[in-house]
Design a protein around this motif. Sequence first.
Motif, PDB file in Angstrom:
ATOM      1  N   GLU A 116      39.623  33.095  26.657  1.00  0.00           N
ATOM      2  CA  GLU A 116      39.234  32.097  28.187  1.00  0.00           C
ATOM      3  C   GLU A 116      38.967  33.531  28.531  1.00  0.00           C
ATOM      4  O   GLU A 116      39.012  35.122  29.258  1.00  0.00           O
ATOM      5  CB  GLU A 116      40.571  31.474  28.528  1.00  0.00           C
ATOM      6  N   ILE A 117      37.339  32.743  29.667  1.00  0.00           N
ATOM      7  CA  ILE A 117      36.508  34.337  30.169  1.00  0.00           C
ATOM      8  C   ILE A 117      37.091  34.258  31.447  1.00  0.00           C
ATOM      9  O   ILE A 117      37.259  33.300  32.537  1.00  0.00           O
ATOM     10  CB  ILE A 117      35.033  33.557  30.550  1.00  0.00           C
ATOM     11  N   GLN A 118      37.310  35.287  32.136  1.00  0.00           N
ATOM     12  CA  GLN A 118      38.552  35.828  32.526  1.00  0.00           C
ATOM     13  C   GLN A 118      37.964  35.676  34.223  1.00  0.00           C
ATOM     14  O   GLN A 118      36.446  36.398  34.505  1.00  0.00           O
ATOM     15  CB  GLN A 118      39.512  37.049  32.801  1.00  0.00           C
ATOM     16  N   LEU A 119      38.077  35.435  35.260  1.00  0.00           N
ATOM     17  CA  LEU A 119      37.818  35.896  36.530  1.00  0.00           C
ATOM     18  C   LEU A 119      37.142  36.930  36.966  1.00  0.00           C
ATOM     19  O   LEU A 119      38.017  38.265  36.630  1.00  0.00           O
ATOM     20  CB  LEU A 119      39.497  35.079  37.957  1.00  0.00           C
ATOM     21  N   PRO A 120      35.972  37.806  37.180  1.00  0.00           N
ATOM     22  CA  PRO A 120      35.000  38.352  36.902  1.00  0.00           C
ATOM     23  C   PRO A 120      35.696  39.324  38.965  1.00  0.00           C
ATOM     24  O   PRO A 120      36.336  38.941  39.886  1.00  0.00           O
ATOM     25  CB  PRO A 120      33.678  37.901  37.087  1.00  0.00           C
ATOM     26  N   ASP A 121      35.249  40.525  39.366  1.00  0.00           N
ATOM     27  CA  ASP A 121      36.051  41.096  40.831  1.00  0.00           C
ATOM     28  C   ASP A 121      35.699  40.516  40.933  1.00  0.00           C
ATOM     29  O   ASP A 121      35.594  40.691  42.333  1.00  0.00           O
ATOM     30  CB  ASP A 121      35.905  42.501  39.852  1.00  0.00           C
ATOM     31  N   ILE A 122      33.742  40.424  41.432  1.00  0.00           N
ATOM     32  CA  ILE A 122      33.013  39.891  42.078  1.00  0.00           C
ATOM     33  C   ILE A 122      32.996  38.626  42.918  1.00  0.00           C
ATOM     34  O   ILE A 122      33.106  38.990  43.965  1.00  0.00           O
ATOM     35  CB  ILE A 122      31.342  39.655  41.414  1.00  0.00           C
ATOM     36  N   VAL A 123      33.620  37.842  42.576  1.00  0.00           N
ATOM     37  CA  VAL A 123      33.772  36.873  42.703  1.00  0.00           C
ATOM     38  C   VAL A 123      35.227  37.012  43.703  1.00  0.00           C
ATOM     39  O   VAL A 123      35.276  35.955  44.698  1.00  0.00           O
ATOM     40  CB  VAL A 123      34.163  35.821  42.341  1.00  0.00           C
ATOM     41  N   GLY A 124      35.993  38.158  43.855  1.00  0.00           N
ATOM     42  CA  GLY A 124      37.129  38.469  44.092  1.00  0.00           C
ATOM     43  C   GLY A 124      38.120  36.904  43.760  1.00  0.00           C
ATOM     44  O   GLY A 124      38.969  36.231  43.267  1.00  0.00           O
ATOM     45  N   LEU A 125      39.329  36.315  45.271  1.00  0.00           N
ATOM     46  CA  LEU A 125      40.352  35.293  45.321  1.00  0.00           C
ATOM     47  C   LEU A 125      39.798  34.737  46.835  1.00  0.00           C
ATOM     48  O   LEU A 125      39.378  35.714  47.854  1.00  0.00           O
ATOM     49  CB  LEU A 125      41.541  35.843  45.537  1.00  0.00           C
ATOM     50  N   PRO A 126      40.594  33.324  46.928  1.00  0.00           N
ATOM     51  CA  PRO A 126      40.462  33.267  48.319  1.00  0.00           C
ATOM     52  C   PRO A 126      41.004  33.700  49.520  1.00  0.00           C
ATOM     53  O   PRO A 126      39.969  33.399  50.721  1.00  0.00           O
ATOM     54  CB  PRO A 126      41.157  31.276  47.617  1.00  0.00           C
ATOM     55  N   ASP A 127      42.266  34.175  49.461  1.00  0.00           N
ATOM     56  CA  ASP A 127      42.270  34.745  50.569  1.00  0.00           C
ATOM     57  C   ASP A 127      41.199  36.575  50.441  1.00  0.00           C
ATOM     58  O   ASP A 127      42.217  37.047  51.539  1.00  0.00           O
ATOM     59  CB  ASP A 127      44.115  35.516  50.706  1.00  0.00           C
ATOM     60  N   SER A 128      40.130  37.117  49.779  1.00  0.00           N
ATOM     61  CA  SER A 128      39.790  38.133  50.179  1.00  0.00           C
ATOM     62  C   SER A 128      38.717  37.777  50.990  1.00  0.00           C
ATOM     63  O   SER A 128      38.193  39.105  51.228  1.00  0.00           O
ATOM     64  CB  SER A 128      39.386  38.467  49.025  1.00  0.00           C
ATOM     65  N   ALA A 129      38.993  36.558  51.898  1.00  0.00           N
ATOM     66  CA  ALA A 129      37.295  36.755  52.700  1.00  0.00           C
ATOM     67  C   ALA A 129      37.761  35.617  53.768  1.00  0.00           C
ATOM     68  O   ALA A 129      38.976  34.315  53.275  1.00  0.00           O
ATOM     69  CB  ALA A 129      36.289  35.787  51.712  1.00  0.00           C
ATOM     70  N   PRO A 130      37.517  35.314  55.117  1.00  0.00           N
ATOM     71  CA  PRO A 130      37.821  34.824  56.001  1.00  0.00           C
ATOM     72  C   PRO A 130      37.715  33.268  55.878  1.00  0.00           C
ATOM     73  O   PRO A 130      36.151  32.988  55.137  1.00  0.00           O
ATOM     74  CB  PRO A 130      37.522  35.498  57.035  1.00  0.00           C
ATOM     75  N   GLU A 131      38.292  32.584  56.235  1.00  0.00           N
ATOM     76  CA  GLU A 131      37.962  30.889  56.559  1.00  0.00           C
ATOM     77  C   GLU A 131      37.069  31.127  57.292  1.00  0.00           C
ATOM     78  O   GLU A 131      37.089  31.071  58.578  1.00  0.00           O
ATOM     79  CB  GLU A 131      38.851  30.020  56.676  1.00  0.00           C
ATOM     80  N   ILE A 164      28.982  33.665  46.603  1.00  0.00           N
ATOM     81  CA  ILE A 164      29.790  33.300  46.351  1.00  0.00           C
ATOM     82  C   ILE A 164      31.243  32.657  47.363  1.00  0.00           C
ATOM     83  O   ILE A 164      30.659  33.243  48.214  1.00  0.00           O
ATOM     84  CB  ILE A 164      30.076  34.861  45.738  1.00  0.00           C
ATOM     85  N   VAL A 165      31.292  31.394  47.360  1.00  0.00           N
ATOM     86  CA  VAL A 165      32.146  30.905  47.912  1.00  0.00           C
ATOM     87  C   VAL A 165      33.757  30.037  47.296  1.00  0.00           C
ATOM     88  O   VAL A 165      33.152  29.559  46.083  1.00  0.00           O
ATOM     89  CB  VAL A 165      31.542  29.814  49.075  1.00  0.00           C
ATOM     90  N   TRP A 166      34.718  30.537  47.680  1.00  0.00           N
ATOM     91  CA  TRP A 166      35.907  29.344  47.877  1.00  0.00           C
ATOM     92  C   TRP A 166      34.978  28.541  48.206  1.00  0.00           C
ATOM     93  O   TRP A 166      35.779  28.248  49.793  1.00  0.00           O
ATOM     94  CB  TRP A 166      37.425  30.225  47.312  1.00  0.00           C
ATOM     95  N   GLN A 167      36.158  27.542  47.293  1.00  0.00           N
ATOM     96  CA  GLN A 167      36.229  25.302  48.725  1.00  0.00           C
ATOM     97  C   GLN A 167      37.327  25.603  47.465  1.00  0.00           C
ATOM     98  O   GLN A 167      37.774  25.157  47.307  1.00  0.00           O
ATOM     99  CB  GLN A 167      35.030  24.883  48.088  1.00  0.00           C
ATOM    100  N   ARG A 168      37.958  24.462  48.942  1.00  0.00           N
ATOM    101  CA  ARG A 168      39.470  23.738  49.135  1.00  0.00           C
ATOM    102  C   ARG A 168      39.056  22.432  49.648  1.00  0.00           C
ATOM    103  O   ARG A 168      38.570  22.604  50.764  1.00  0.00           O
ATOM    104  CB  ARG A 168      40.385  24.153  49.471  1.00  0.00           C
ATOM    105  N   MET A 169      39.504  21.116  49.019  1.00  0.00           N
ATOM    106  CA  MET A 169      39.314  20.153  49.596  1.00  0.00           C
ATOM    107  C   MET A 169      40.128  19.955  50.601  1.00  0.00           C
ATOM    108  O   MET A 169      42.041  20.151  50.396  1.00  0.00           O
ATOM    109  CB  MET A 169      39.506  19.059  48.683  1.00  0.00           C
ATOM    110  N   ARG A 170      40.692  19.343  51.791  1.00  0.00           N
ATOM    111  CA  ARG A 170      41.433  19.779  52.959  1.00  0.00           C
ATOM    112  C   ARG A 170      42.569  17.832  52.616  1.00  0.00           C
ATOM    113  O   ARG A 170      43.688  17.801  53.422  1.00  0.00           O
ATOM    114  CB  ARG A 170      40.639  19.374  54.601  1.00  0.00           C
TER     115      ARG A 170
END
Length: 265
Positions: A116-131, A164-170
């Motif tokens: 499985e292709i792992q999450l690359p460091d460049i994209v970080g995690l959702p909590d690594s960037a403010p909403e 690069i953006v993380w999204q989540r449906m409200r």
Amino acid sequence: MDSFWIDEGNDMFQPTIHTQGPWDARFQHGGPPGALLIRQLENCSPRPDTVLARISIDIFGPVPLAPLRAHAHLVRPGRSVEKLEALLEHEGRTVMRATGWRIRVPNERPTQAEEEIQLPDIVGLPDSAPEIDPTQAPGWSGGFMKAIEWHFVHGGLHNPGPAIVWQRMRYPLLASENTSPMQRLILSADSANGASGPLDIREWQFIPPELTIHSLRPPTGEWICLEASTLIQTEGVGLTNANLYDLRGLVGRSAQALLIARKGN
């Protein structure tokens, strides 16, 4: 419970304000109607031993904020590979179409299969960037923008270019049921062109008449990451590409052709 769509029965659905797009307050963002068509594909002669490996969505015109009919049928049945089609109609006219290739999952994993292709460091995690509040970016408005959480690791709606953006449906797609992984993926993927658009939305239109996704596997969890970039040629045609991730790693890739035009022309 709030939702993007209200099921009125007999394949009729009422959009809520959360489907409203940024281009014109009378019309929808492409994500919610695309996700509704995926729901119809998934409910058409469902087979738990298969996955939707490729999905193509064609947008034949602006999708109005009005009651719509969404229905699906099997185009090519098969033991291992099937093709399906779903149509979204307004007053008898087709405004959007989705086709999907459904592929049977083997009982035994191939020994040559890549890990499985792992999450690359460049994209970080959702909590690594403010909403961010997307409606604070000039030109970006509409109910859909407010109905999604936006966490930009790179770029931004106010900062044209690759993103690069993380999204989540409200909210769920429909209040009466859980939103499926592929519905989440389609709803987010349609934002790739807007997230990475190199032009000012106040002066230019960069509208996709289609969306194609090739999926390695259904995403897990609520978060979807778009690693997106957009190219524009002097002829006035654009192309958006995006790698699509969940918290585990790569789940697929998307592409969109773009109509490029200065507003008012």
